[in-house]
Enzyme design. Structure first.
Site, PDB file in Angstrom:
ATOM      1  N   ASP A  30      49.038 -33.812   1.826  1.00 49.32           N
ATOM      2  CA  ASP A  30      49.686 -33.316   0.601  1.00 49.32           C
ATOM      3  C   ASP A  30      50.671 -34.319  -0.001  1.00 49.32           C
ATOM      4  O   ASP A  30      51.089 -34.167  -1.152  1.00 49.32           O
ATOM      5  CB  ASP A  30      50.460 -32.019   0.909  1.00 49.32           C
ATOM      6  CG  ASP A  30      49.532 -30.843   1.112  1.00 49.32           C
ATOM      7  OD1 ASP A  30      48.322 -30.990   0.871  1.00 49.32           O
ATOM      8  OD2 ASP A  30      50.011 -29.781   1.530  1.00 49.32           O
ATOM      9  N   LEU A  89      37.411 -29.831   3.510  1.00 50.37           N
ATOM     10  CA  LEU A  89      36.772 -31.123   3.223  1.00 50.37           C
ATOM     11  C   LEU A  89      37.816 -32.216   3.034  1.00 50.37           C
ATOM     12  O   LEU A  89      37.597 -33.372   3.369  1.00 50.37           O
ATOM     13  CB  LEU A  89      35.931 -31.046   1.948  1.00 50.37           C
ATOM     14  CG  LEU A  89      34.587 -30.336   2.036  1.00 50.37           C
ATOM     15  CD1 LEU A  89      33.880 -30.412   0.698  1.00 50.37           C
ATOM     16  CD2 LEU A  89      33.722 -30.968   3.118  1.00 50.37           C
ATOM     17  N   ARG A 114      40.622 -32.806   4.449  1.00 52.30           N
ATOM     18  CA  ARG A 114      41.359 -33.429   5.550  1.00 52.30           C
ATOM     19  C   ARG A 114      40.445 -34.122   6.551  1.00 52.30           C
ATOM     20  O   ARG A 114      40.918 -34.643   7.572  1.00 52.30           O
ATOM     21  CB  ARG A 114      42.294 -32.457   6.250  1.00 52.30           C
ATOM     22  CG  ARG A 114      41.721 -31.176   6.745  1.00 52.30           C
ATOM     23  CD  ARG A 114      42.741 -30.396   7.606  1.00 52.30           C
ATOM     24  NE  ARG A 114      43.834 -29.805   6.903  1.00 52.30           N
ATOM     25  CZ  ARG A 114      45.086 -30.333   6.848  1.00 52.30           C
ATOM     26  NH1 ARG A 114      45.355 -31.440   7.488  1.00 52.30           N
ATOM     27  NH2 ARG A 114      46.020 -29.730   6.182  1.00 52.30           N
TER      28      ARG A 114
END
Lengths: 360, 360, 360, 360
Positions: A139, A283, A285
């Site tokens: 993130d 998907l 990570r």
């Protein structure tokens, strides 16, 4: 000198490169390296550590995930314990971690992880452990660090997915909504949305108005672009403060759709156009780390060992202004690094005509 | 306001993203945008310019190359002219460029290119044109700019190629040598070599000794790693100052092998192991730009228009310490940005045991 | 000779390659080519056709989607018409299509599409049009054709997604469930599941038993593989005949989770392991076509023109036993090509120990 | 039952998938599996075999190369032996292989490899070993088998490289020549050339005329396509029978350029256009296997064990007309499977206007 390495929180591409780099840098200094398997929770088990050698880290730079395993709920300060009456309470077991480190004569810890892991690392350091943190989060919202490991690959994965969605949007003249990760910060949405030429990008930092988005779609329609692509961070917030939740709330049986489903419904109604949404989810990570992530992870891992070598403890390694630096661990925890609204990237998005969700 | 955009030198992934961003940013300000087709050479032709509209730049962010075309030899200060006696002389035709700009009422120029293009841009500015430069080079050696557009994709392409070579090296227990671009600076070699876990990396900044490389190969052999991967910048220099040239010298019929072929021969002899070399060549400048390159190119393009809007002429847009800045064009030309030998990246390479070609 | 090309149904990678190939093959025979824009629905509009030239199809082989556009609801035999009382009825407007073909002197039609499109093509042929069909479906379930265009890319996309999911499954010791397309046939699930080393694969052709899957997960656990990957076709059927529906049923407000969500819940309960599901959805039909799909699409397009040239009308081009053949259009409609349970691929899955959902 | 697996010749993507599939299929039958390390040459060493278990083959389907290693010169019928006088002679050591198999009680051999390996396998079977062959070659020229393992990935790699080259060709208005593998057969060149929209494709099966190619380039120029892309198999033959050799001839010091360099020179001269060539080389045999190659390799591996189980020895597993079949090993050796000149793929290439090198 004997050190331990821990990886905490959700997995991210680049973890293995950081483990390899830290391990090789330490071994070349003549140190011993122990990997903590599956998070601090393993500390209370019989075999908490695995010795890391030249052989253990061979060929892992390009592998996603973490060879050490991870665990989402392995906070030694809040260990869930089931009481006799069946209730679950959180207990502080951090002393056991400290004891185990002493028992195995471990001199220092490299803690690789996100905000939560840095908080744990800081508290462990307060109990006397020598710790250096390495920032990991797809993130990219760890405070104090321009870029954390895992972010570039996540953006790349999201960008490629949006590229792929485009042909369907065009061929079927649809609105396609792609929901990406980012509960508190819009980094993935902003970077992937720009890279993949999205028409609207919704991030938690800017409250959105569905009418503004619908107007953008119709403005494109008038210019002959009969489709639109919208990228939304899962944590995007509506003008009235509504934040979208996905999945099941505790104690509820109903599945809640997230922001993607909401936009699908409301934009379809407001524009009269077919809409479809897609949740990228896990998907983002996984997979082989990008070149950028491999490099940053290798540099972070080596820098952590360098800090330990200089006895500069209780620091987090960061990338600031394109240089490796160190900041105090205590400065990091509990803060979120948001996208600055006056950043050059936001400015670029506006100047090339991307709708950021707010009324113009 | 009416501006022109030029792309010069070898093509690079991200050029189209920069063109799109500059065009959209300008159009939204109400300006007109003209593309110079195939470099300044076209200025003396009948149709030097092509109007760029919203439609011209649709969907090009993810396309490699440049929709404007490029030309390696389009320096208006050195135009090759064939004399009556058949000889060729270089003439200064830059006045024609200035006149053409005046004739078409073009107020300013966005010059996207490498070191050569920035030099031309600077000289054009001295003749009165309002110019802003945007740095492009896959080699990443433009002075004053941490990262130029095209570099990240080139490194990614090289890294993927080395990943691919690895399985053959392992299965056949060979030395594989991958020759990458970088005539004066080792950025691609260093970054791709690190990312792809090369065992030795040769860059122009550090003179190499073949015995040191052979020793690295044999050291690996002793540890049970029966293969080695070497990444060499084309411009790597031997300890005695020898620089490798590839292809045909003017007036010669013999093809010269580059550094890859040289290492193939000499390492095979010194180690007794099978060796193979591979020249990546033009693969490195093609293809879809990486997410990073798309983003940096979009930002550069918008920043160039912003500079023009502020009448801040004769500047080059740069990325410095992770921020967009502007530096004087005159500061750039004729300098090369080398890999600093004390950089953190070099340090990381050393600490994880990569041979940089020099004796230890 | 003047022909028209139509693309129908959901978009698929390879459509543009087929359009390009058919167009070039026809142009080289001296024919004229018209593209039907956005499906047969456009026939009743003012500008139903777009002339296709050498320029229109330049560079499109590698582009996903269809330059002609598509429309899911463009069946000329069932056109939804709103009556005065507001109700909607389906009317047969196929005569208008035939008239329009006559008006524009179009001699033949290349109809590219799935089962529905082939049915329409057949019925148009019964009304006197000269038609050749080209089979397209990412699900690969068109009867009479070993491989249809779009399938290989969809399998590749699904395989890459599962590869990416694996690292998270491993690092977090989870069950990861990937839901792929395939409402009636399990081709994508079977091929991607095998390629990506899934532990269980659920296809509509074999009814599944959740206990068998849970047992597979636990068997792996006992061998030290603490994670499992399950690939499920959206149309997989439970032992009791239950078929999973996703999204909103007409007239309902509740969103229904599909098979992925169901397995996430039930497997988590039965095994005590964390489970997560992911729906690939539209990702599977987008993107650059794989090499295999480009080639098959080019061959199909050229073969269609060859059939027209030989006046062999009302046929569908097929790939059978690795050769291009033609079969009657009337044989195709309304049938589904399922995975044969005695196929070598199913046998391979069983022999290497993949759970196919049924009790052993 | 105890079997051995050997991988011979150049590595190819899919070898590990075949090893895994054969191993798992055998283990589930209760057999033992031994891997021959680094080819038959290892038979005369102390530790010729490595036991293959469930653990040895975990996670290798997606890995390029071969975990068993390979060796280009490991023919037990022609072992190079250095004589006292320093000369090298080839000796037949095949009896030692047979003895070693007996000593270790190995009942059967799965031989994975190309034409040479199949020849060796056949001769070993004549000496009494029970053998089943599995066809591997990126060139796809093994007789009797429609598709061999490794081919699809090689074509994919070549196609992606040509895609990448295109942007440079366009931007600089050049002729770009890509030299791909294929000494005797043009499969890679034909399939990748078609997929990547090459303008001319040169294969060993059709002798080429440089004037025809130059004419194609100029025809494109007249239509406004100012660049051309040419794909040439390394074994392409000129009209006069000249075959191009690359690298050093034995006893020579001069490096010979291959067909790419030749075309670069001659086309540049004939067309007046800038030309560049690129040799893909080892890139084509490395990397993660494509979905298609993974699947075919898994099927081949399982089918080999099935054949052994049925005591159907001395066969090669093949893919014929999209089905797995078996043919006698003795039928295979010494033959080359060329591209049939009347194949549908060649026809397609002609019909869409690709120059195949011959005069029209």
């Amino acid at each position: 000198m004997r050190i331990a390495i821990n990886t905490g929180g959700g997995d991210a591409p680049g973890l293995n490169a950081a483990i390899r780099s830290a391990t090789l840098s330490a071994l070349r200094r003549g140190w011993e390296v122990m990997g903590i398997m599956n998070g601090y929770g393993s500390i209370y088990t019989e075999h908490p550590f695995k010795k890391l050698t030249y052989d253990s880290v061979r060929g892992i730079t390009m592998m996603g995930g973490t060879i050490l395993g991870s665990a989402n709920k392995a906070n030694p300060f809040e260990v869930p314990v089931t009481k006799k009456d069946g209730s679950v309470e959180l207990e502080d077991r951090s002393d056991a971690v400290v004891e185990e480190f002493e028992k195995y004569s471990i001199d220092a810890l490299v803690a690789i992880g996100g905000d939560g892991s840095m908080h744990i690392a800081h508290r462990l350091s307060q109990k006397g452990l020598n710790v250096v943190g390495v920032p990991k989060t797809i993130d990219n919202d760890i405070w104090g660090c321009d870029v954390s490991l895992g972010f570039d690959t996540a953006v790349t994965t999201a960008t490629e997915a949006i590229d792929r969605i485009r042909t369907t949007a065009q061929s079927h003249q649809r609105i396609m909504i792609v929901e990406v990760m980012g509960r508190y910060a819009g980094w993935i949405a902003l970077h992937s949305g720009l890279s993949a030429s999205a028409d609207a990008i919704l991030i938690p930092e800017i409250r959105f108005n569905v009418d503004a988005i619908a107007e953008k779609v119709m403005e494109r329609q008038r210019k002959g672009d009969t489709y639109s692509i919208i990228v939304a961070a899962e944590g995007a917030v509506e003008e009235d403060g509504h934040r979208f939740v996905k999945g099941k709330e505790p104690g509820q049986s109903e599945q809640l759709g997230g922001i993607g489903e909401y936009l699908e419904d409301v934009l379809s109604e407001k524009t009269g156009k077919e809409s479809r949404s897609l949740v990228l989810g896990h998907l983002q990570r996984g997979g082989t780390p990008s070149t950028y992530d491999r490099l940053i992870s290798l540099r972070f891992g080596a820098a952590a060992i360098r800090a330990l070598d200089e006895k500069d403890f209780n620091r987090m390694i960061v990338m600031q202004q394109n240089s490796i630096k160190r900041i105090p661990l205590e400065d990091v925890a509990g803060k979120v690094k948001n996208v600055p609204l006056d950043s050059d990237t936001i400015l670029t998005a506006k100047e090339i005509g991307i709708c950021l969700g707010n009324s113009k």
